[in-house]
Design a protein around this motif. Sequence first.
Motif, mmCIF file in Angstrom:
data_model
loop_
_atom_site.group_PDB
_atom_site.id
_atom_site.type_symbol
_atom_site.label_atom_id
_atom_site.label_comp_id
_atom_site.label_asym_id
_atom_site.label_seq_id
_atom_site.Cartn_x
_atom_site.Cartn_y
_atom_site.Cartn_z
ATOM 1 N N ALA A 135 0.861 -1.174 0.000
ATOM 2 C CA ALA A 135 0.000 0.000 0.000
ATOM 3 C C ALA A 135 0.897 1.222 0.000
ATOM 4 O O ALA A 135 1.440 1.594 1.044
ATOM 5 C CB ALA A 135 -0.928 -0.002 1.207
ATOM 6 N N GLY A 136 1.091 1.832 -1.155
ATOM 7 C CA GLY A 136 1.977 2.977 -1.254
ATOM 8 C C GLY A 136 1.935 3.553 -2.650
ATOM 9 O O GLY A 136 1.048 3.243 -3.451
ATOM 10 N N LEU A 137 2.911 4.395 -2.957
ATOM 11 C CA LEU A 137 2.953 5.100 -4.244
ATOM 12 C C LEU A 137 4.167 4.645 -5.046
ATOM 13 O O LEU A 137 5.284 4.590 -4.517
ATOM 14 C CB LEU A 137 3.024 6.611 -4.002
ATOM 15 N N VAL A 138 3.943 4.317 -6.301
ATOM 16 C CA VAL A 138 5.012 3.999 -7.246
ATOM 17 C C VAL A 138 4.968 5.047 -8.350
ATOM 18 O O VAL A 138 3.939 5.213 -9.016
ATOM 19 C CB VAL A 138 4.850 2.584 -7.846
ATOM 20 N N VAL A 139 6.062 5.769 -8.528
ATOM 21 C CA VAL A 139 6.142 6.816 -9.539
ATOM 22 C C VAL A 139 7.047 6.327 -10.664
ATOM 23 O O VAL A 139 8.238 6.074 -10.444
ATOM 24 C CB VAL A 139 6.688 8.125 -8.941
ATOM 25 N N LEU A 140 6.476 6.152 -11.844
ATOM 26 C CA LEU A 140 7.262 5.777 -13.022
ATOM 27 C C LEU A 140 7.807 7.052 -13.660
ATOM 28 O O LEU A 140 7.074 8.028 -13.849
ATOM 29 C CB LEU A 140 6.402 5.008 -14.020
ATOM 30 N N VAL A 141 9.098 7.028 -13.978
ATOM 31 C CA VAL A 141 9.781 8.206 -14.516
ATOM 32 C C VAL A 141 10.481 7.804 -15.802
ATOM 33 O O VAL A 141 11.190 6.796 -15.846
ATOM 34 C CB VAL A 141 10.808 8.765 -13.500
ATOM 35 N N GLY A 142 10.300 8.582 -16.854
ATOM 36 C CA GLY A 142 10.974 8.289 -18.116
ATOM 37 C C GLY A 142 10.421 9.129 -19.236
ATOM 38 O O GLY A 142 9.271 9.601 -19.182
ATOM 39 N N VAL A 143 11.227 9.323 -20.275
ATOM 40 C CA VAL A 143 10.788 10.125 -21.416
ATOM 41 C C VAL A 143 9.682 9.400 -22.162
ATOM 42 O O VAL A 143 9.450 8.191 -21.968
ATOM 43 C CB VAL A 143 11.973 10.399 -22.366
ATOM 44 N N THR A 144 8.985 10.133 -22.987
ATOM 45 C CA THR A 144 7.958 9.525 -23.819
ATOM 46 C C THR A 144 8.584 8.438 -24.686
ATOM 47 O O THR A 144 9.596 8.670 -25.360
ATOM 48 C CB THR A 144 7.316 10.595 -24.715
#
Length: 852
Positions: free
Chosen positions: A9-18
């Motif tokens: 139970a938490g937050l996953v932030v995906l990071v990356g260019v288009t």
Amino acid sequence: MTEIKVPEAGLVVLVGVTGSGKSCFARKHFTPTQVVSSDFCRGLVSDDENDQSASGDAFDLLHFIVATRLRRGLLTVVDATNVQTKAWQALLRIAKDHDVLSVAIVLDVPESLAAERNAARPDRNLPPHVIPRQRRELRRGMRELTRAFRRHHVLTGAAEIDAATVAREKAWNDKRELTGPFDAIGDVHGCRAELEDLLTGLGYEIERDARGRAVGANHPGGRTAVFVGDLVDRGPDTPGVLRLVMGMVAAGDALCVSGNHEAKLVRALRGRKVRVTHGLEVSLEQFAAEDDDFRKSALEFMDGLISHYVLDGGRLVVAHAGLKEEYQGRSSGRVRSFALYGDTTGETDEYGLPVRYPWARDYRGKAMVVYGHTPVPEAEWVNNTICLDTGAVFGGKLTALRYPERELTSIPARQVWYEPTRPLENTPAASAAGGHRENDVLNIGDVLGNQGVETRLMGRVSVREENAMAALEVMSRFAVDPRWLVYLPPTMAPADTSPLPGYLEHPAEALAAYRNKGITRAICEEKHMGSRAVAVVCRDAAVAAERFGVTDGTAGAVYTRTGRAFFRDPSRTAEVLDRLRAAAGAAGLWDELDTGWLVLDGELLPWSAKAMDLIRTQYAATGAAARAALPMASDVLARAAARGLDLGGLREHIDRRAANASRFRDAYARYCWTVDGLTGLRFAPFQILAGEGRSWADARGHEWHMAVAERLAESDASGLVQRTESVIADLGAPRSEAAVTEWWEKLTSAGGEGMVVKPLGPFPDGAKIQPGVKCRGPEYLRIIYGPDYPEPANLDRLRRRSLGRKRSLAMREHALGAEALARLAAGEPLWRVHQAVFAVLALESEPVDPRL
């Protein structure tokens, strides 16, 4: 292969260019509902996922969805570029606002691969400068990102991204799989001897080393001890307490959360600058006498203690200073601070101690919260929370709560080991506990809205807001003291309409209703014509004060099915309660049922004792008018007939109406007689609803209830308690049904109202069974439907009455009543009991034919 661990139970932030593969990665490793995509949100607000002009609204929507999911404790994955620092900072703020862990996963692919992927998408036409710009922004923000996210993973290249795996990781405080039974133990504060006494009294077997020191304890019954923190400081043997608890935890015989004193002692042992006060000086002196190995292991143990545990499927939370519902199962500095120190105002009292908010008074969580921290003279329930710090080190007691039994066990301190800064009886927690019953009453927010009331029998029962407002008016202005208002009886549906000539209700349909549901036996109880009354009877005023918080000297209440006091004169109520109390004592019920209080459901007779104004204005007026007018009309028609006029049967019709009016008057008059004080008053109990620790509403068969009611009547020397006749029907035997019908006809012909038929178990699985149906006699129904209801035309019309809504109402109100009693018997807070009571009152506002 890279394994990425993310919180359940938490937050996953995906990071990356288009074009870096974020959406494919999200689809591969997470469910569709867990992923919140910026493109999808853009499409929701503009019907075009590529409409960049809608990005502002799209991200507002995305942030709202993320915040809502995190508030509800759900794993949430954000699929957006997030290459700009302000983008992931906004998401990180939302995670911190909801006290959840966050993980950043950076997908780093060459620009050429990202451009190639975007070119292959017919719905995407990016200018050539976009991907290089996004990559530059990602590079500039990487150092800050890796500092902001304590958990971050950078996957470089398509091969590493494809090979990565994602594993769910439970929070350290999540021990929902542990179901107990538990023994939660309050603040020990170095009182090793008292702790050994308490564990021994709880049935634990102490393990000792070669030097005779306690190094562990286990329970032969498989129970687990749970320590609420503050094992250390002030007392005579902090190392001995730690040695014992550390052994129990290492062996799996105990759990322990951190207290503020452990946190401070850890800082001191690590050489940090702390104020050596409040007993810390005692612990440091005792630690100086221990060897290095013990000091090292004790330091590691205390430093590894977490802020709180969530146990038994979320039904039990243990934290040193307590924990609000929104913090339970969460992980942040704010949560840890609350769990260790409580909620403080920043001010200090006259003793120099911090002033704390009484968070427990407003607690509405489903989980039981067990805590310590602030000593109280006696452990007492406040809502669904309890403080177990009873000041053992100050000469008080060391207390344990047995869970799920909710039983308290205490042993006295051997002496005063440390003089308290503030006397125990002056603590804010003691004041809150002593007056909690005024603070755990129902709030309007507990019943308004769409949450309804969760019941054991029917699941969630909804209450309309307009009905709740009507109930609020009654409960707030007219009801008895809310501490006595622990149950409201449900309505009851009539039996199916009878096709027999002259009958609207008949035993044949009442019995068939249960036989057709697979029930083999039923009990038929005499239905008294009076006013429904609930009596809460305490053995004495001391029980009333201890169990219900009523300290005005009263020891019970008698109220109507809408919660109003039955008698205007409190002395009359006291007299009735005295006689019921004496009858219960003479019958031996207090000892047999092991309770100091009882809730009785019954009927107070006569009807006129409560409904005289109604009888005078509605029934007597109608009867008097008919008896005055109809004979005169009959006389006029007789003279007209003597003159030879053709009246077409009108005179016979008027004569029948006159006879019906006379029967109507006789019908209600049977239930009216003179009452002088208690002379002439009768109470007919038919259910013993609840006592301390038990609800008997559905736990015991109706035969048991009738037997106990019979004993009450036999044991009552005053003549107040009236017996209720009953017979058992074998639903598979025609002879038994005929005997019931004969009994009912005898009962109703003698002026009785009728009977109530209730099923006797066992009940078929999955069948919806009415808790009871009423079968009223023909003459009594004149009061309900009017003098002329038996006329064939009227009876045919009445046979078309619809019973579905009434039956649904009866089932829901029965479930709510049983829920209120179960919560009451279990010792749940008053507002929880009142949720179900209030809902019954609200349902009474539903548009249902009141004659049914």
